[in-house]
Design a protein around this motif. Sequence first.
Motif, PDB file in Angstrom:
ATOM      1  N   ILE A   1       0.872  -1.173   0.000  1.00 22.43           N
ATOM      2  CA  ILE A   1       0.000   0.000   0.000  1.00 22.43           C
ATOM      3  C   ILE A   1       0.907   1.221   0.000  1.00 22.43           C
ATOM      4  N   ARG A   2       0.699   2.121  -0.949  1.00 23.79           N
ATOM      5  CA  ARG A   2       1.543   3.318  -1.027  1.00 23.79           C
ATOM      6  C   ARG A   2       0.695   4.577  -1.164  1.00 23.79           C
ATOM      7  N   VAL A   3       1.277   5.683  -0.675  1.00 29.73           N
ATOM      8  CA  VAL A   3       0.716   7.005  -0.923  1.00 29.73           C
ATOM      9  C   VAL A   3       1.816   7.856  -1.540  1.00 29.73           C
ATOM     10  N   TYR A   4       1.521   8.450  -2.697  1.00 28.55           N
ATOM     11  CA  TYR A   4       2.449   9.336  -3.398  1.00 28.55           C
ATOM     12  C   TYR A   4       1.984  10.776  -3.221  1.00 28.55           C
ATOM     13  N   ALA A   5       2.947  11.674  -3.085  1.00 29.05           N
ATOM     14  CA  ALA A   5       2.609  13.096  -2.939  1.00 29.05           C
ATOM     15  C   ALA A   5       3.806  13.944  -3.313  1.00 29.05           C
ATOM     16  N   ASN A   6       3.576  15.235  -3.389  1.00 30.46           N
ATOM     17  CA  ASN A   6       4.643  16.210  -3.569  1.00 30.46           C
ATOM     18  C   ASN A   6       5.717  15.967  -2.503  1.00 30.46           C
ATOM     19  N   PRO A   7       7.001  15.982  -2.849  1.00 36.63           N
ATOM     20  CA  PRO A   7       8.054  15.700  -1.859  1.00 36.63           C
ATOM     21  C   PRO A   7       7.974  16.584  -0.615  1.00 36.63           C
ATOM     22  N   SER A   8       7.507  17.828  -0.768  1.00 26.30           N
ATOM     23  CA  SER A   8       7.455  18.731   0.371  1.00 26.30           C
ATOM     24  C   SER A   8       6.314  18.412   1.328  1.00 26.30           C
ATOM     25  N   SER A   9       5.350  17.606   0.883  1.00 24.97           N
ATOM     26  CA  SER A   9       4.191  17.320   1.742  1.00 24.97           C
ATOM     27  C   SER A   9       3.982  15.837   1.990  1.00 24.97           C
ATOM     28  N   ILE A  10       4.883  14.984   1.518  1.00 25.84           N
ATOM     29  CA  ILE A  10       4.683  13.554   1.635  1.00 25.84           C
ATOM     30  C   ILE A  10       4.569  13.121   3.102  1.00 25.84           C
ATOM     31  N   HIS A  11       5.243  13.848   4.010  1.00 24.23           N
ATOM     32  CA  HIS A  11       5.181  13.488   5.425  1.00 24.23           C
ATOM     33  C   HIS A  11       3.774  13.664   6.004  1.00 24.23           C
ATOM     34  N   GLN A  12       2.946  14.478   5.325  1.00 23.81           N
ATOM     35  CA  GLN A  12       1.580  14.697   5.804  1.00 23.81           C
ATOM     36  C   GLN A  12       0.610  13.622   5.331  1.00 23.81           C
ATOM     37  N   ALA A  13       1.111  12.628   4.606  1.00 28.22           N
ATOM     38  CA  ALA A  13       0.257  11.563   4.071  1.00 28.22           C
ATOM     39  C   ALA A  13       0.278  10.307   4.941  1.00 28.22           C
ATOM     40  N   LYS A  14       0.937  10.370   6.082  1.00 28.27           N
ATOM     41  CA  LYS A  14       1.095   9.176   6.911  1.00 28.27           C
ATOM     42  C   LYS A  14      -0.248   8.641   7.407  1.00 28.27           C
ATOM     43  N   TYR A  15      -1.141   9.525   7.793  1.00 23.84           N
ATOM     44  CA  TYR A  15      -2.438   9.075   8.312  1.00 23.84           C
ATOM     45  C   TYR A  15      -3.243   8.372   7.213  1.00 23.84           C
ATOM     46  N   THR A  16      -3.223   8.935   6.008  1.00 23.55           N
ATOM     47  CA  THR A  16      -3.913   8.311   4.878  1.00 23.55           C
ATOM     48  C   THR A  16      -3.366   6.917   4.611  1.00 23.55           C
ATOM     49  N   LEU A  17      -2.060   6.780   4.648  1.00 22.51           N
ATOM     50  CA  LEU A  17      -1.444   5.470   4.437  1.00 22.51           C
ATOM     51  C   LEU A  17      -1.938   4.466   5.474  1.00 22.51           C
ATOM     52  N   GLY A  18      -1.959   4.884   6.730  1.00 17.15           N
ATOM     53  CA  GLY A  18      -2.340   3.970   7.802  1.00 17.15           C
ATOM     54  C   GLY A  18      -3.767   3.473   7.687  1.00 17.15           C
ATOM     55  N   VAL A  19      -4.706   4.396   7.437  1.00 17.35           N
ATOM     56  CA  VAL A  19      -6.101   3.965   7.380  1.00 17.35           C
ATOM     57  C   VAL A  19      -6.382   3.127   6.139  1.00 17.35           C
ATOM     58  N   THR A  20      -5.658   3.391   5.057  1.00 21.72           N
ATOM     59  CA  THR A  20      -5.852   2.596   3.843  1.00 21.72           C
ATOM     60  C   THR A  20      -5.409   1.153   4.061  1.00 21.72           C
ATOM     61  N   ALA A  21      -4.236   0.988   4.633  1.00 23.64           N
ATOM     62  CA  ALA A  21      -3.708  -0.360   4.853  1.00 23.64           C
ATOM     63  C   ALA A  21      -4.561  -1.157   5.828  1.00 23.64           C
ATOM     64  N   LYS A  22      -5.122  -0.474   6.811  1.00 23.61           N
ATOM     65  CA  LYS A  22      -5.873  -1.187   7.833  1.00 23.61           C
ATOM     66  C   LYS A  22      -7.292  -1.550   7.403  1.00 23.61           C
ATOM     67  N   VAL A  23      -7.896  -0.766   6.501  1.00 23.19           N
ATOM     68  CA  VAL A  23      -9.297  -1.032   6.166  1.00 23.19           C
ATOM     69  C   VAL A  23      -9.460  -2.115   5.113  1.00 23.19           C
ATOM     70  N   LEU A  24      -8.463  -2.334   4.278  1.00 19.68           N
ATOM     71  CA  LEU A  24      -8.617  -3.298   3.188  1.00 19.68           C
ATOM     72  C   LEU A  24      -8.968  -4.704   3.677  1.00 19.68           C
ATOM     73  N   PRO A  25      -8.307  -5.239   4.709  1.00 22.50           N
ATOM     74  CA  PRO A  25      -8.708  -6.576   5.156  1.00 22.50           C
ATOM     75  C   PRO A  25     -10.122  -6.619   5.719  1.00 22.50           C
ATOM     76  N   VAL A  26     -10.605  -5.486   6.258  1.00 19.46           N
ATOM     77  CA  VAL A  26     -11.978  -5.465   6.765  1.00 19.46           C
ATOM     78  C   VAL A  26     -12.965  -5.571   5.615  1.00 19.46           C
ATOM     79  N   TYR A  27     -12.714  -4.825   4.537  1.00 25.41           N
ATOM     80  CA  TYR A  27     -13.579  -4.949   3.356  1.00 25.41           C
ATOM     81  C   TYR A  27     -13.580  -6.383   2.833  1.00 25.41           C
ATOM     82  N   GLU A  28     -12.415  -6.989   2.739  1.00 24.55           N
ATOM     83  CA  GLU A  28     -12.354  -8.373   2.267  1.00 24.55           C
ATOM     84  C   GLU A  28     -13.192  -9.282   3.153  1.00 24.55           C
TER      85      GLU A  28
END
Length: 807
Positions: A191-218
Amino acid sequence: MNYRLPTDVSPTHYDLTLLTDLTLHKFRGTVEVALKVVTDTSKIVLNVAELHLSDASVTVAGEEEAFVPVSQAIDSIDQRATFVYPCTFTAGSSLKLFIAFEGKLNESLIGYYEGTWEDGGQKKFYTVTQFEPTAARRAFPCWDEPSCKATFEMSMVSASDTVNLFNTPHQSFEYLESSFKSPISGKTRPIRVYANPSSIHQAKYTLGVTAKVLPVYEQVFDIEYPLPKLDTLVIEDMDAYAMENWGLITGRASHYLLDPNASNIQQKQAIVNIQFHEVAHMWFGNITTMEWWTYLYLNEGFATLMGELIIPGSGYLSTICVRIFISSFPRGFPEWNLDAAFIALHINDAMLLDNKLSSHPVEVDCPDANKINQIFDALSYSKAASVLRMLANHVGVDAFLKGVSVYLKSNLYGNSVTHDLWKGIEEATGFDSSNFMDAYISKPGFPVIKVTESEGIIHIVQARFLQKGTIDDTNTIWNIPLNLLTVDSDGKSSINKVVLKERSSFYAVNTEQLFKLNAGTFGYYRVMYTPERFRRIAIEAAKANSVLNTGDRLGLVQDAFALAGAQLMSLSDALELLTIFKDVRDYYVWSSISTALSNLINIWWEHAEVIDLLNEFRRILFKPIVSEIGYTYSADEDPDTSLLRTCAVINASQAKDEEVVNELRQRFKQYQATRDNSLIPEELQGPIYTSAVEFGGEEEYLAIKRIVDDPKTPTEKLAAIGAMCSVADRQSITSTIHYMTTEARDQDVPHFVLELMKNPKIKREFVAHFKENYDVLYEKFKDGFSISGLVQVFLSPLSCCQYLTSS
C-alpha cells in the motif's frame, strides 16, 4: 435519439500506448482494441472527444489484410467517431481495431489533463486522469460506457526524469509504503501514498487507514481485493474530491493530508470518510459495475454507506470484523459517533434536495451521456445511502451485509441493476426488500408522518413532504418502518419495528408515557407531532440518562426546522426546542443547531434587526460552551469535546461575541509579532484568521494573503481563503475577487465563491459579477462537477424567505 453506443461490436481487450510530452503540453498514442462482432456490420462506432485521429484500420482474426475506412466522421456533440468499412464483418468473428491519436494537455481537470506544482520555487507540470463519468474518451478512443467492460494492457512513455503511475505496480518517486495481509488468501500486498516531496510526510495518516481497512472490506464482502497493490496519488489540481481508479486512487491534497503533529479530528474524519469511500469503490464500481448511469447509486450510495458509516463505525460489524478493525486502531472509530455524523450530514442533505417538486428518483432515467453529471448529487449519494441504512437496520446489519456479499459474488466483474441487489438481499434474509424499497428508489420525494393522539391511541397519516408543505401523492405509498419507541410505567423502553404500509393507521400506545417514532432516526422520513408532544420528547431527550440517544436528538432538531420551513410548525416552537437542549453536550446536536441557525441567517441576511436578534440568540447558546471547554485541544481528549469546541468558537465569533473575537484576534497578533503559531491550533485556523481580517485592517489582510500563497498545510490554505473572503472594505473585496479570477487554482475557485457568498457585504455585488462573467466560468468548469454547485451557491441566497409567515 439513441444515446447509447451501437452494440454491433463489443470490446474485450485494449492494448494502449500513451506518450506524454510535458514540454509541448501534448500527448499522442495508439490503441489496438480486440472486438467481438455481435451482429453483421460494416460500421464501428465508439467514443472520442477532443482528439485528432490519424488512422483507424481493422484486421479480421486469421487474416492478414488490413481494412481502412471508406468514410470517417466525428460527432463533437455526441462525442463519437464512426468508421465505415468496405466490407461487412460477420457476427461471431473477431477483429482488431487500430487507431493512432493525439491530443492537447490543458487545465480542464477532466480527461487526461495537466496540473502544476512548485519545486524549490520552480513551476513544474504533471499529468493525471479524471475519467468519471464520460471523460476517458478525451484520453483515448474507447467504448466509454459502464457496460463495456474489458481488460487492458498499457504502456506509458515519458521523459527520462519523470515517473509513470498506473493501476499495476511500479517503483518510483516520493512515497510512503505499508502493506496489508489478505484474511482470505494470506497474500501480502503493498500500500503506497504518493505526494509532492514537500508534503509527503503529511500523508502518513492516509497510508495507515488505507492499509488497515482493506482486510476489513475483504472480510465483510468475502471477496479478495484482486490487484497486486493499491496506491493513492495526492495531487493539487482536481475537480472532484477523489477518484477511485482501480489500484490507483487520486485525491485532493486538502482532503488527504494531515499535519502529523496536529490532533485535528475533523481532518482525520474527512480522510477516513473519503478514503474508505474510495476503497469501497474497489468492490462497488470496479469489481461490480452498474449497467448504466441510471443505477449510479449502486456505486455511490453503497460507497457512502459502507465507507462513511458501516465499515468505520465498527459498532455495525460482526465480532470477527470488529476484532480485525479495532486491533488496527487502538482508540477505535466508535468514539467518533459516526452514526450521528451520518444523520447530521447525509439524511439532512438528501432531504434538502428531495423536498422539492424538481427532485428525481434515486434510480433516475439518464439516457443522455452528456447530462450524466447532473445526477452526481445528494440523491445518488446521500439519499441512496440513507435508505440502504434504513433497510440494513430493518433486516439486521449482519444479514444485510451477507446479502450484499451474495449480490457482489453474483455479479463478479460484471454489470448490475437494482433487481440484482434485491435478489442478493432476499436470498440472504428472506425479506421482500424489492417491495419494501421500491418507492424510496423508483419515486422522487419522501414522506412525513403526522401523529395525532387520543387516549391510548395514536393516529398516523403519511403524505409527501415538500419544502412548501405537504401533498397527498396518490401515486406513492411508502413502506415506513416506524421504529416506535415506548416506555412503560417502570421506565423500561422497547422498540416495535412495525411498518406503515397504508396511507394511515391507528396504533395502541400509552400516551401518558414517553413515545417516539423513528427511534434512532434510521428512517428516511420526517415526523410531525403536536407542539406539546415535541416539547415533551425534547425534554426527555435532553436528560443525561435518557433512553433517547444522539440520533433521536438530531432527528428532533432537523424535523422541527424542516417543518417550520414548510410552515407546518411555528418557528418560535422550533427555536424553543433549541433552548431545551442548551445543557446537552453532544457535538452533532450542536452541529445541527448551528446549521439550522445559519440557514435562518442566510434567509434574513438583508434584515439587520433580525440578524442582530439571531446573533444574540447564538451568543446565548454557544458562548457558555466556549467558557466551559476553552480553546485548548489535547490529543487524548474525547473527540466529541474537540469537535464541540470548534463548533462553539466558530458560532460565537460569527455572532460577534466581543470576548471570543478579542481572544482570537490576540492570538493572531501574537503570530504576526513572533511568527509563533502555537496559539493557533489547526482546528481554529478558520475563526482566528477570519476574525483577524474581519475586524482588522490591511496588515492582517496581507498577512492572510501570504498564507494563501504559501500555506503549511492544505487545510490552512482553505482557512485563509475563507478569511480573505470575509473582508468589508472595498479595496480588499476587489483584491480578493481579482485574486480568485487571476491567481487561484481552478479547483479553489468554488471555495472562493462559497466563502464570498457568505459575506453579506458583497453578496448582491458578487452575484452581479457572476452574471457578467458566467460565460467565462461556464467555459472553464462546464465539463466537470463544479458548475452546478457554482450556480446553486450564487443563487440560493437570493431565494424568498420561507419562514416569514410561520414565525
